[in-house]
Scaffold this motif. Structure first.
Motif: not given
Length: 126
Positions: A34-55
């Motif tokens: 599972m991952g969290w990404f974000r996209q700010g105004p006028g910006k490309e989508r960027e990686f924020v955080a992730a957790i492996s499938w094993s946790g």
């Protein structure tokens, strides 16, 4: 098939906190990184955080390291992003994503994820 629904976004002052939740459907949630990404105004989508499938492993982009915490509860089929010490530059639409057994070294790549939520707005005022 996995469906993802984010919640918890909103308006907060700089220095405040928010907790985002991503509720997933499907019986094989535990097989998905599972991952969290974000996209700010006028910006490309960027990686924020992730957790492996094993946790067992978590990963963060440098700008949120020490302020954000990702976690998952497989019994509730939910992943969380606790965001503390928020800054105006954290303002963005935040997206939750699920990727089937993505290798840890690839978790920062959006193309590795099969399913995406609709996004939730986070606005941090100065």
């Amino acid at each position: 098939q996995v469906q993802l629904v984010e919640s918890g976004g909103g308006l907060v002052q700089a220095g405040g906190s928010l907790r985002l939740s991503c509720a997933a459907s499907g019986r094989t949630f535990s097989n998905y990184a599972m991952g969290w990404f974000r996209q700010g105004p006028g910006k490309e989508r960027e990686f924020v955080a992730a957790i492996s499938w094993s946790g067992g492993n978590t990963y963060y982009t440098d700008s949120v390291e020490g302020r954000f915490t990702i976690s998952r509860d497989n019994s509730k089929i939910t992943v969380y992003l606790q965001m503390n010490s928020l800054k105006p530059e954290d303002t963005a639409v935040y997206y939750c994503a699920a990727g089937f057994r993505v290798r840890d070294e690839l978790l920062h790549q959006p193309r590795q994820y099969n399913y995406w939520g609709q996004g939730t707005q986070v606005t941090v005022s100065s």
